[in-house]
Design a protein around this motif. Structure first.
Motif, PDB file in Angstrom:
ATOM      1  N   PRO A  34     -22.551   3.169  10.543  1.00 23.84           N
ATOM      2  CA  PRO A  34     -21.600   3.464  11.630  1.00 23.84           C
ATOM      3  C   PRO A  34     -20.145   3.345  11.168  1.00 23.84           C
ATOM      4  O   PRO A  34     -19.812   2.518  10.325  1.00 23.84           O
ATOM      5  CB  PRO A  34     -21.912   2.387  12.679  1.00 23.84           C
ATOM      6  N   ASN A  35     -19.314   4.184  11.762  1.00 25.32           N
ATOM      7  CA  ASN A  35     -17.852   4.121  11.612  1.00 25.32           C
ATOM      8  C   ASN A  35     -17.312   4.383  10.213  1.00 25.32           C
ATOM      9  O   ASN A  35     -16.284   3.839   9.838  1.00 25.32           O
ATOM     10  CB  ASN A  35     -17.316   2.767  12.102  1.00 25.32           C
ATOM     11  N   VAL A  36     -17.990   5.243   9.453  1.00 24.87           N
ATOM     12  CA  VAL A  36     -17.467   5.608   8.135  1.00 24.87           C
ATOM     13  C   VAL A  36     -16.727   6.941   8.175  1.00 24.87           C
ATOM     14  O   VAL A  36     -16.142   7.346   7.175  1.00 24.87           O
ATOM     15  CB  VAL A  36     -18.576   5.636   7.056  1.00 24.87           C
ATOM     16  N   GLY A  37     -16.779   7.630   9.326  1.00 24.66           N
ATOM     17  CA  GLY A  37     -16.052   8.890   9.476  1.00 24.66           C
ATOM     18  C   GLY A  37     -16.917  10.134   9.401  1.00 24.66           C
ATOM     19  O   GLY A  37     -16.409  11.224   9.138  1.00 24.66           O
ATOM     20  N   LYS A  38     -18.206  10.011   9.668  1.00 25.22           N
ATOM     21  CA  LYS A  38     -19.089  11.177   9.618  1.00 25.22           C
ATOM     22  C   LYS A  38     -18.681  12.229  10.655  1.00 25.22           C
ATOM     23  O   LYS A  38     -18.628  13.417  10.347  1.00 25.22           O
ATOM     24  CB  LYS A  38     -20.548  10.754   9.842  1.00 25.22           C
ATOM     25  N   SER A  39     -18.378  11.794  11.868  1.00 31.18           N
ATOM     26  CA  SER A  39     -17.999  12.745  12.915  1.00 31.18           C
ATOM     27  C   SER A  39     -16.642  13.381  12.628  1.00 31.18           C
ATOM     28  O   SER A  39     -16.432  14.569  12.909  1.00 31.18           O
ATOM     29  CB  SER A  39     -17.992  12.067  14.283  1.00 31.18           C
ATOM     30  N   THR A  60     -16.305  21.861  10.329  1.00 33.43           N
ATOM     31  CA  THR A  60     -16.590  22.931  11.288  1.00 33.43           C
ATOM     32  C   THR A  60     -15.312  23.505  11.900  1.00 33.43           C
ATOM     33  O   THR A  60     -15.375  24.469  12.658  1.00 33.43           O
ATOM     34  CB  THR A  60     -17.508  22.432  12.417  1.00 33.43           C
ATOM     35  N   LYS A  61     -14.186  22.873  11.604  1.00 30.18           N
ATOM     36  CA  LYS A  61     -12.890  23.275  12.183  1.00 30.18           C
ATOM     37  C   LYS A  61     -12.960  23.284  13.716  1.00 30.18           C
ATOM     38  O   LYS A  61     -12.474  24.189  14.385  1.00 30.18           O
ATOM     39  CB  LYS A  61     -12.431  24.624  11.635  1.00 30.18           C
ATOM     40  N   THR A  62     -13.626  22.246  14.244  1.00 31.19           N
ATOM     41  CA  THR A  62     -13.763  22.082  15.690  1.00 31.19           C
ATOM     42  C   THR A  62     -13.435  20.634  16.048  1.00 31.19           C
ATOM     43  O   THR A  62     -13.142  19.825  15.179  1.00 31.19           O
ATOM     44  CB  THR A  62     -15.201  22.366  16.167  1.00 31.19           C
ATOM     45  N   ARG A  63     -13.560  20.343  17.320  1.00 29.27           N
ATOM     46  CA  ARG A  63     -13.498  18.968  17.808  1.00 29.27           C
ATOM     47  C   ARG A  63     -14.758  18.684  18.608  1.00 29.27           C
ATOM     48  O   ARG A  63     -14.732  17.956  19.593  1.00 29.27           O
ATOM     49  CB  ARG A  63     -12.253  18.758  18.672  1.00 29.27           C
ATOM     50  N   ASP A  64     -15.855  19.286  18.149  1.00 33.35           N
ATOM     51  CA  ASP A  64     -17.121  19.176  18.870  1.00 33.35           C
ATOM     52  C   ASP A  64     -17.716  17.770  18.825  1.00 33.35           C
ATOM     53  O   ASP A  64     -18.391  17.355  19.758  1.00 33.35           O
ATOM     54  CB  ASP A  64     -18.141  20.177  18.325  1.00 33.35           C
ATOM     55  N   ASP A  98     -27.442  11.188  18.555  1.00 35.62           N
ATOM     56  CA  ASP A  98     -28.351  12.283  18.234  1.00 35.62           C
ATOM     57  C   ASP A  98     -27.769  13.133  17.119  1.00 35.62           C
ATOM     58  O   ASP A  98     -26.594  13.014  16.782  1.00 35.62           O
ATOM     59  CB  ASP A  98     -28.576  13.167  19.467  1.00 35.62           C
ATOM     60  N   ARG A  99     -28.597  14.032  16.595  1.00 33.01           N
ATOM     61  CA  ARG A  99     -28.089  15.011  15.624  1.00 33.01           C
ATOM     62  C   ARG A  99     -27.186  15.988  16.363  1.00 33.01           C
ATOM     63  O   ARG A  99     -27.434  16.347  17.501  1.00 33.01           O
ATOM     64  CB  ARG A  99     -29.248  15.785  14.984  1.00 33.01           C
ATOM     65  N   HIS A 100     -26.142  16.422  15.666  1.00 43.67           N
ATOM     66  CA  HIS A 100     -25.210  17.391  16.233  1.00 43.67           C
ATOM     67  C   HIS A 100     -24.967  18.455  15.171  1.00 43.67           C
ATOM     68  O   HIS A 100     -24.615  18.125  14.039  1.00 43.67           O
ATOM     69  CB  HIS A 100     -23.903  16.689  16.613  1.00 43.67           C
ATOM     70  N   TYR A 101     -25.178  19.725  15.518  1.00 37.84           N
ATOM     71  CA  TYR A 101     -25.101  20.822  14.554  1.00 37.84           C
ATOM     72  C   TYR A 101     -23.822  21.624  14.748  1.00 37.84           C
ATOM     73  O   TYR A 101     -23.354  21.801  15.874  1.00 37.84           O
ATOM     74  CB  TYR A 101     -26.287  21.773  14.736  1.00 37.84           C
ATOM     75  N   GLY A 102     -23.288  22.121  13.649  1.00 35.87           N
ATOM     76  CA  GLY A 102     -22.129  22.998  13.696  1.00 35.87           C
ATOM     77  C   GLY A 102     -22.135  23.930  12.499  1.00 35.87           C
ATOM     78  O   GLY A 102     -22.876  23.728  11.528  1.00 35.87           O
ATOM     79  N   ASN A 103     -21.325  24.956  12.575  1.00 35.41           N
ATOM     80  CA  ASN A 103     -21.203  25.937  11.490  1.00 35.41           C
ATOM     81  C   ASN A 103     -19.880  25.746  10.765  1.00 35.41           C
ATOM     82  O   ASN A 103     -18.858  25.483  11.398  1.00 35.41           O
ATOM     83  CB  ASN A 103     -21.277  27.366  12.054  1.00 35.41           C
TER      84      ASN A 103
END
Length: 177
Positions: free
Chosen positions: A11-16, A23-27, A39-44
């Protein structure tokens, strides 16, 4: 077929944050406390001509026995199973933890392509503080700053290089036919 990169780490290492950068998003929701992503979160994403899928995962504790943490572990294991490349993210500022060793042990047993990334390394000299991560037995340590975008190009060049070569070969073969 697009390569799949799974972002794995405690946790809290900066994966998100890395997910959002790739992904050049803020998803992916980012906050300064552990356990937000479950949960798993997918992006392109894309790097040059190569498109890829990136999977954000929650903080991983391979030996969690029960509760939410165990369920988060299941989600991470599934992401790793789907991945062509596992990007193991550690915290370059905090240094190694016992949990990092546990995750590295789990990843080494799988035999999947795994790239070790020390995040939050902005302003750090390569090798000074990052040398301890070689203990994990996963090879080269890539110093990055997901928040600032530093070090991502060389990382993606290495991670996606084999897929770029395969894509070029496929395109040449398609043109020949």
């Amino acid at each position: 077929m697009k390569p799949v990169l799974a972002l794995v780490g405690r946790p809290n290492v900066g994966k998100s944050t890395l997910f959002n950068r790739l992904t050049k998003t803020r998803d992916a929701i980012v906050a300064d406390f552990a356990g937000l992503t479950r949960d798993r979160h997918y992006g392109n994403g894309h790097h040059g001509k190569i498109e890829f899928i990136v999977v954000d995962t929650g903080g991983f504790e391979p030996d969690a026995a029960d509760g939410v943490v165990r369920e988060m572990g299941k989600q991470t294991r599934q992401a790793v199973a789907e991945a062509d490349v596992v990007v193991f993210v550690v915290d370059g500022r905090e240094g190694l933890s016992a949990q990092d060793h546990d995750i590295a042990k789990f990843l080494r047993r799988l035999g999947k392509t795994c790239v070790l990334v020390a995040n939050k390394a902005e302003g750090m000299k390569d090798g000074v503080r990052l040398g301890e991560f070689f203990e994990l037995g996963l090879g080269e340590v890539h110093a990055i700053s997901a928040a600032h975008g530093q070090g991502l190009k060389p990382l993606l060049d290495q991670v996606l290089g084999p897929f770029a070569e395969a894509q070029l070969e496929q395109e040449a073969q398609d043109e020949a036919n």
